[in-house]
Design a protein around this motif. Structure first.
Motif, PDB file in Angstrom:
ATOM      1  N   TRP A 180       0.292  11.170  -3.189  1.00 43.87           N
ATOM      2  CA  TRP A 180       0.668  11.398  -4.578  1.00 43.87           C
ATOM      3  C   TRP A 180       2.179  11.332  -4.764  1.00 43.87           C
ATOM      4  N   ASN A 181       2.922  12.010  -3.904  1.00 42.36           N
ATOM      5  CA  ASN A 181       4.382  12.029  -4.044  1.00 42.36           C
ATOM      6  C   ASN A 181       4.974  10.633  -3.871  1.00 42.36           C
ATOM      7  N   ALA A 182       4.462   9.868  -2.913  1.00 38.79           N
ATOM      8  CA  ALA A 182       4.958   8.508  -2.697  1.00 38.79           C
ATOM      9  C   ALA A 182       4.618   7.615  -3.896  1.00 38.79           C
ATOM     10  N   THR A 183       3.441   7.825  -4.488  1.00 38.82           N
ATOM     11  CA  THR A 183       3.048   7.041  -5.661  1.00 38.82           C
ATOM     12  C   THR A 183       3.941   7.383  -6.851  1.00 38.82           C
ATOM     13  N   LEU A 184       4.213   8.661  -7.040  1.00 38.57           N
ATOM     14  CA  LEU A 184       5.129   9.087  -8.097  1.00 38.57           C
ATOM     15  C   LEU A 184       6.494   8.430  -7.908  1.00 38.57           C
ATOM     16  N   GLN A 185       7.011   8.466  -6.687  1.00 39.72           N
ATOM     17  CA  GLN A 185       8.320   7.877  -6.409  1.00 39.72           C
ATOM     18  C   GLN A 185       8.301   6.365  -6.644  1.00 39.72           C
ATOM     19  N   ARG A 186       7.199   5.701  -6.274  1.00 40.33           N
ATOM     20  CA  ARG A 186       7.062   4.268  -6.502  1.00 40.33           C
ATOM     21  C   ARG A 186       7.157   3.950  -7.987  1.00 40.33           C
ATOM     22  N   TYR A 187       6.422   4.727  -8.814  1.00 42.51           N
ATOM     23  CA  TYR A 187       6.490   4.506 -10.263  1.00 42.51           C
ATOM     24  C   TYR A 187       7.900   4.722 -10.790  1.00 42.51           C
ATOM     25  N   LYS A 188       8.550   5.785 -10.352  1.00 47.67           N
ATOM     26  CA  LYS A 188       9.887   6.087 -10.866  1.00 47.67           C
ATOM     27  C   LYS A 188      10.919   5.046 -10.420  1.00 47.67           C
TER      28      LYS A 188
ATOM     29  N   ILE B  26       0.856  -1.184   0.000  1.00 49.42           N
ATOM     30  CA  ILE B  26       0.000   0.000   0.000  1.00 49.42           C
ATOM     31  C   ILE B  26       0.893   1.235   0.000  1.00 49.42           C
ATOM     32  N   THR B  27       0.663   2.093  -0.972  1.00 48.59           N
ATOM     33  CA  THR B  27       1.373   3.360  -1.066  1.00 48.59           C
ATOM     34  C   THR B  27       0.350   4.459  -0.840  1.00 48.59           C
ATOM     35  N   THR B  28       0.659   5.387   0.049  1.00 48.08           N
ATOM     36  CA  THR B  28      -0.259   6.473   0.369  1.00 48.08           C
ATOM     37  C   THR B  28       0.375   7.796  -0.026  1.00 48.08           C
TER      38      THR B  28
END
Length: 138
Positions: free
Chosen positions: A65-73, A61-63
């Protein structure tokens, strides 16, 4: 006659045309495909709610926007890892005039493999724009 009644209800109750709203959501998701296939994760992320409350569920679980962006990158560090994305949609279920649940499949075509999986997205219409607020992809 049915269209007239729908028009009157839209005027009096502020209901939106589901076909128009579905098209807006499809356009948003199509824009994500295009951005992904150009290798542009930042533009891909424009489809997500820029909030600390955004949820992305994959292997964890990623919470936010910034953490989701970093996860994708981190997960997709270069164009080769990203591959070519294609969505297939199974259902658009409106659960109000400002909320829709989308169920579908993603496929990534890469040189070495072709991963695929299912997703459920919850989108909300905020300030006239549809955004993904919850993404469960497996």
């Amino acid at each position: 006659m049915t269209q007239f009644i729908f028009l009157l209800s839209a005027i009096f109750f502020g209901a939106a045309d589901p076909g128009t709203e579905e098209k807006a959501i499809r356009d948003l998701l199509h824009n994500q495909e295009v951005a992904w296939n150009k290798g542009n994760i930042d533009a891909f992320m424009e489809g997500y709610w820029k909030s600390d409350s955004l949820k992305f569920i994959g292997t964890a679980i990623t919470t936010g926007w910034n953490a989701t962006l970093q996860r994708y990158k981190t997960t997709y560090p270069d164009r080769q890892a990203m591959g070519e994305l294609k969505f297939t949609f199974y259902e658009f279920r409106f659960i109000g005039s400002d909320a829709c649940m989308v169920t579908g499949r993603y496929r990534l075509k890469r040189k070495a493999d072709e991963p695929t999986g299912m997703f459920t997205l919850l989108l909300r219409k905020m300030e006239g724009k549809w955004l993904i607020v919850y993404d469960h992809t497996s």
